[in-house]
Write an enzyme that holds these catalytic residues in place. Structure first.
Site, PDB file in Angstrom:
ATOM      1  CG  HIS A 160      -6.882   7.172  -3.504  1.00  0.00           C
ATOM      2  ND1 HIS A 160      -7.638   7.596  -3.075  1.00  0.00           N
ATOM      3  CD2 HIS A 160      -5.397   8.099  -2.894  1.00  0.00           C
ATOM      4  CE1 HIS A 160      -7.970   8.998  -3.078  1.00  0.00           C
ATOM      5  NE2 HIS A 160      -6.321   9.134  -3.082  1.00  0.00           N
ATOM      6  CG  ASP A 161      -6.664  -1.729  -5.737  1.00  0.00           C
ATOM      7  OD1 ASP A 161      -7.526  -1.574  -5.551  1.00  0.00           O
ATOM      8  OD2 ASP A 161      -6.064  -1.578  -5.927  1.00  0.00           O
ATOM      9  CE1 TYR A 215     -11.346   6.849 -10.744  1.00  0.00           C
ATOM     10  CE2 TYR A 215      -9.214   7.033 -13.441  1.00  0.00           C
ATOM     11  CZ  TYR A 215     -10.388   7.906 -11.657  1.00  0.00           C
ATOM     12  OH  TYR A 215     -10.037   8.457 -11.417  1.00  0.00           O
ATOM     13  N   GLY A 272       3.279   5.190  -5.689  1.00  0.00           N
ATOM     14  CA  GLY A 272       3.457   3.815  -6.034  1.00  0.00           C
ATOM     15  C   GLY A 272       2.382   3.343  -7.423  1.00  0.00           C
ATOM     16  N   GLY A 273       1.194   3.401  -7.220  1.00  0.00           N
ATOM     17  CA  GLY A 273       0.096   2.674  -7.515  1.00  0.00           C
ATOM     18  C   GLY A 273      -0.228   3.543  -8.195  1.00  0.00           C
ATOM     19  CE1 TYR A 312      -4.477   4.282 -16.318  1.00  0.00           C
ATOM     20  CE2 TYR A 312      -6.583   5.740 -15.515  1.00  0.00           C
ATOM     21  CZ  TYR A 312      -5.079   5.419 -15.509  1.00  0.00           C
ATOM     22  OH  TYR A 312      -4.032   6.619 -15.194  1.00  0.00           O
ATOM     23  NE  ARG A 357      -2.725   1.209   3.309  1.00  0.00           N
ATOM     24  CZ  ARG A 357      -3.311   1.173   4.612  1.00  0.00           C
ATOM     25  NH1 ARG A 357      -4.559   1.107   4.244  1.00  0.00           N
ATOM     26  NH2 ARG A 357      -2.606   1.134   6.011  1.00  0.00           N
TER      27      ARG A 357
END
Length: 528
Positions: free
Chosen positions: A108-109, A469, A176-177, A466, A104
């Protein structure tokens, strides 16, 4: 949060006491013992369920409250490393004691994949890996994965007003994400994606090796720039190329509802938005609003734009190319690039220190989906789409339609794993949020109907999506055991198109036992 310096023996006693452990053999306790023996003289803390700080640490960056309910699976432990060696130790102990590892950065995943799993798991929380080092002379920066986009933007703006970075507008997203999935933002038509500007990285693989671009090789370096996080290893830091921005930019907003010919204006927008000069980015946000008639609702299309120049240049450009919008000087505001990020994030543009506030945005439950539109929608089609926002469950629904073209048309589909490039008119991001848990079903069902409605207008031969999302409705891997290429390609081709095949080959090379895995991680070709 207070961090203490531990030697080996006191640290062992601390983590055993907070977990209620004794020294008899037990997989969970063996994991903690493993960590304690490998993490020496470190400020890293391992939080387990019996630690009073565990709930606050877990919830600190859960951005989607849909995954913070009492029934949501919780990690056995949360590890907050401060050193690379502690990341290596966490990988080693997780791998050897049967825990899946979730990574993590900003939380925001949208499907909670970075902090939720259906099998025993631990969370590696990169909250302490948040350094930003900006080198204006060479127009580059090193940014750690636990930093937010806001912290990166602030770090850039603190040193220069003429450099920026083409990432997203939400300032609390973890780097990172965001970079792992591509990263599209308001500079996208001018410069492409955030991931297009990664020039080096530091990562730890499943065997604990520390790799940079040279040592990892070009295949793996290609894969981590948009091929999804929590798949190939733990990327700890990224070296990025900054991009020129003018000291003054112009933003605008023009709102039109159903009674003000919104459908006609949108119909024209989709025909020309992707053809406008690269210095001009436009987007349309659709949502339910109060009508001028008391007690009634209508649907509004909010036309927003960022122009890399001044008002006096923008007004004649829009009046010539898009007169239907009726853009006036009073719709426009001049500001710095970094302030424009706050403007699009619906935040005050001053003070810019807001960018450092990780709690500035409300946290609600949500569901998201995406589409890429390659053919213009009819006026009737868009009107039908807008009318769906008058249904129940849409009070907190929004769709953001973001113009492509420009630089996005110029970059090859296989340049990095993100393939959605040439020929796309706009990207559609559908989001529905809710406050009360009892509304979840109503809102999610509405989202499903909206997505079905748009099937007539979305990319035809393959309905693209995408990865940033994430949408588990598209398909998932097996929770336990081997996932075949055929099974994973159901969702993988939608995110990555033909690049999915190369991603699978890279995964097979770097992580053949599939240690880094989740519901939509790239699988290796062969079962371990």
């Amino acid at each position: 949060m207070k961090f203490l310096q531990f030697s080996v023996l006191p640290f062992l006693m601390v983590i055993l006491s907070v977990s209620g452990a004794n020294l008899t053999h037990h997989p969970h306790r063996d994991f903690l013992r493993c960590l304690s023996l490998r993490i020496e003289n470190s400020c890293t803390i391992t939080y387990t369920h019996n630690n009073p700080s565990y709930p606050s640490v877990l919830n600190a960056s859960i951005q989607n409250t849909r995954f913070s309910t009492p029934t949501t699976p919780k990690p056995y432990a949360i590890i907050t490393p401060r050193k690379t060696s502690d990341v290596q130790s966490t990988i080693f102990c997780s791998k050897n004691h049967g825990f899946q590892l979730r990574i993590r950065s900003g939380g925001h995943d949208v499907e909670g994949v970075s902090y939720v799993s259906q099998v025993p798991f631990v969370v590696l929380d990169l909250v302490n890996f948040r350094d930003v080092k900006v080198d204006t002379k060479n127009e580059v920066a090193w940014v750690q994965s636990g930093a937010t986009t806001g912290e990166l933007y602030y770090g850039i703006a603190a040193k220069t007003q003429t450099l920026g970075f083409p990432a997203g507008i939400c300032h609390t997203i973890g780097i990172g994400g965001h970079l792992s999935g591509g990263g599209f933002g308001i500079l996208g038509r001018k410069y492409g994606l955030a991931a297009d500007h990664i020039i080096d990285a530091k990562m730890v693989d499943a065997n604990g090796r520390v790799l940079h671009r040279k040592s990892m090789g070009e295949d793996l370096f290609w894969a981590i720039r948009g091929g999804g996080g929590n798949t190939f290893g733990v990327v700890l830091a990224w070296k990025i190329k900054l991009v020129p921005v003018p000291p003054v930019v112009t933003v605008f907003t023009v709102n039109k509802n159903l009674e003000q010919n919104a459908t006609k204006i949108f119909h024209r927008w989709q025909q020309i938005a992707h053809k406008l000069p690269n210095d001009l980015f436009t987007t349309v946000w659709v949502m339910k609003v109060n009508s001028s008639q008391v007690g009634k609702k209508t649907v509004e299309a909010s036309f927003k734009g960022l122009f890399l120049g001044r008002i006096d240049e923008l007004i004649p450009l829009i009046q010539y190319a898009f007169p239907e919008l009726g853009l006036a000087r009073e719709n426009c505001t001049q500001m710095s690039w970094v302030q424009s990020v706050l403007y699009f994030g619906a935040l005050p543009i001053e003070p810019v220190e807001i960018l450092l506030n990780r709690s500035a945005l409300p946290r609600l439950s949500l569901k998201a989906k995406t589409d890429y539109i390659r053919e213009p929608m009819s006026e009737a089609g868009f009107e039908g789409f807008m009318n769906m926002f008058l249904e129940e469950g849409t009070d907190l629904a929004i769709t953001m339609m973001e113009a492509f073209g420009g630089k996005m048309d110029e970059i090859r589909e296989n340049e990095i794993p993100f393939p959605h490039r040439s020929g796309i008119l706009f990207e559609s991001v559908y989001i529905v949020q809710w406050i009360n848990e009892e509304d979840a079903g109503l809102c999610i069902n509405w989202m499903g109907r909206l997505y079905n409605y748009m099937s007539s207008y979305a990319s035809k031969s393959l309905r693209e999506a995408y990865y940033n999302y994430k949408d588990l409705d598209l398909g998932i891997n097996n929770v336990n055991g081997y996932t075949s290429y055929e099974q994973a390609s159901v969702w993988g081709l939608k995110y990555f198109k033909n690049n999915f095949k190369r991603l699978v080959r890279v995964k097979t090379m770097i992580d053949p036992t599939n240690f880094f895995s989740n519901e939509q991680s790239i699988p290796p070709l062969l079962s371990p």
